[in-house]
Enzyme design. Structure first.
Site, short mmCIF file in Angstrom:
data_model
loop_
_atom_site.label_atom_id
_atom_site.label_comp_id
_atom_site.label_asym_id
_atom_site.label_seq_id
_atom_site.Cartn_x
_atom_site.Cartn_y
_atom_site.Cartn_z
N HIS A 104 37.78 37.50 85.96
CA HIS A 104 38.99 38.30 85.75
C HIS A 104 40.23 37.44 85.64
CE1 HIS A 104 37.01 42.18 87.60
NE2 HIS A 104 36.35 41.70 86.55
N ASP B 34 34.94 38.36 89.53
CA ASP B 34 36.28 38.87 89.81
C ASP B 34 37.28 37.78 89.50
OD1 ASP B 34 38.54 40.33 91.13
OD2 ASP B 34 36.94 41.59 91.91
#
Length: 486
Positions: free
Chosen positions: A316, A293
């Site tokens: 991310h 993430d």
């Protein structure tokens, strides 16, 4: 004359006696410590003093091999000689009954060592020695403490391996530090969240690697969480495979995070490397983060956040947000990301807000960032949504004063290199871009940027050309200004 000689003799003898007393006190300084209470395994009377090594002492130790031996379970702690005002009272978790075999539950030993150190009037050091693996269940290390604490992790700390082994009411956090002002958490050891079984729960936004998953709750623990703490330092640790976020800082002030290695697989859901929420004056630097993430995420109520010399990916990218979920108000200001490398990530530097929210994001600088095969190197997304059922709403956060400088590298051609998707009703303003050069990782065709309701300017030539930025300010700027937080 006889009287004079006698007087001189008395003075000389008195001086000799006084010097001997001073020398004796210098060689045997008085120490007083309170004994630890509620001990599992009784330590020696009083907490021994430990002096953190200096460069000079390290050199001396290397040449003479005079460093204190490591403790074994049940053995008394060696007592290093005090060295003055910089001495620390030492609390070795082995002395408090920790076994360190990776199977026995060492939670109570760690907790008792913390409580004893927290009550100590001197600065304290909790030692987690190298060569041991300590199983720790969900626990809170609570302050305020009498003095500063160094939590020295040189061994390995592991979480329970199965979700079923966690108490039903303690599934949100693993290791919590609450009101731990002046804490330093450091060392060359490893903190292992053993989160794979959590990632494979069916409620998670991915399927298990083997196509199957066991039933379980959606709540997953954050590995290390800091609440309401100030003057916190985290340095040098390796942290891996958290069930959810690896680090989270809530309502903290004056935090320094440095030289960390954070690692979890790219498929691990919601495993943000470092999340900052409601905190101010935070420095994150000289760290390497790869996860499933956000590398670093900045939540509502954060200000004066500085991120520098951080390498991210896969993951991310570095994100401000998400903000404004469920029509909430969120404020973020004065964020700097500088000298970063982002590799093989879904996003580069991102601002993400939900429709329906309010507040503002302002005074943000992204400077000198290298992108390597990044899907959305530069992105503002004011239509953030995790499902297809989000409804259009009028209000949103006001994004203003964002600078992108010297951002270069390659992008994944599945998405445009620049995406400015600003709110229909609350346009982004004062967005400035300079020295941006983003080329496709494959092929020769350079994709056009995407711009929607964004005002600003390109201060230099850019690749791709940012001709879609609108000049000046929108007519509704006075109404938008009411959204500002600062």
């Amino acid at each position: 004359m006889t009287l004079t000689r006698l007087t001189a003799l008395v003075v000389v003898v008195s001086l000799l006696f006084l010097c001997g007393t001073i020398d004796t006190e210098a060689r045997h300084p008085h120490r007083h410590h309170r004994s630890p209470k509620n001990m599992i395994s009784a330590p020696p009377t009083g907490a021994p003093l430990y002096s953190p090594p200096t460069a000079a002492s390290n050199a001396s130790s290397n040449s003479t091999n005079s460093s204190p031996p490591s403790s074994s379970p049940g053995a008394p702690i060696p007592t290093p000689a005090p060295t003055g005002a910089n001495s620390y009272s030492l609390f070795d978790v082995l002395t408090y009954g920790a076994v360190g075999n990776g199977v026995s539950d060492d939670t109570e030993a760690f907790k008792t060592a913390w409580d004893s150190a927290c009550q100590e009037m001197n600065p304290s050091m909790i030692s987690v020695p190298k060569g041991y693996s300590f199983l720790i269940k969900s626990t809170i290390f609570a302050g305020p403490c009498q003095n500063i604490i160094i939590f020295q992790v040189d061994g390995t700390i592991v979480a329970p391996s199965e979700p079923d082994l966690w108490p039903v009411n303690s599934r949100r956090n693993w290791l919590i530090f609450y009101k731990a002002d002046g804490l330093t958490l450091r060392g060359g050891g490893l903190i292992d969240g053993r989160g794979e079984k959590w990632w494979d729960l069916p409620c998670k936004p991915h399927k298990a690697k083997n196509g199957s998953a066991s039933r379980g709750p959606c709540d997953s623990p954050v590995a290390l969480r800091f609440f309401s703490s100030s003057n916190v330092t985290v340095d040098g640790l390796k942290v891996q495979d958290s069930p959810q976020f690896h680090f989270r800082f809530d309502q903290c002030r004056y935090v320094t995070v440095s030289s960390l290695q954070i690692r979890s697989p790219a498929f691990s859901p919601n495993t943000d490397g470092i999340h900052v929420e409601g905190s101010e004056n935070v420095l994150i630097h000289n760290s390497v983060i790869s996860n499933g993430d956000d590398c670093v995420s900045i939540g509502a109520g954060s200000l004066n956040i500085h991120i520098e010399n951080v390498t991210c990916g896969p993951g991310h990218g570095i994100s401000i947000g998400s903000l404004g979920k469920q029509n909430s108000r969120a404020c973020v200001t004065n964020v700097t990301v500088r000298n970063a490398v982002i590799r093989h990530s879904d996003n580069g530097v991102r601002i993400k807000t939900w429709q329906g929210g309010s507040g503002s994001v302002s005074a943000v600088t992204f400077d000198n960032i290298h992108m390597d095969t990044v899907r959305n190197p530069i992105i503002i997304d004011q239509y953030y949504c995790l499902s297809k059922s989000c409804q259009n709403q009028t209000s949103n956060l006001f994004v203003s004063g964002v600078s992108y400088r010297n951002i270069k590298g390659t992008y994944d051609v599945r998405n445009p290199p620049v995406h400015f998707g600003c709110s229909d009703s609350v346009p982004c303003t004062n967005i400035t871009v300079s020295e941006v050069e983003l080329l496709p990782a494959t092929g020769q065709i350079i994709s056009d940027p995407f711009c929607w309701n964004v005002y600003g300017m390109a201060q230099t030539m850019t690749i791709p050309p940012l001709l879609c930025l609108q000049e000046g300010l929108p007519r509704s700027i006075m109404d938008i200004d009411s959204n500002k937080c600062y």
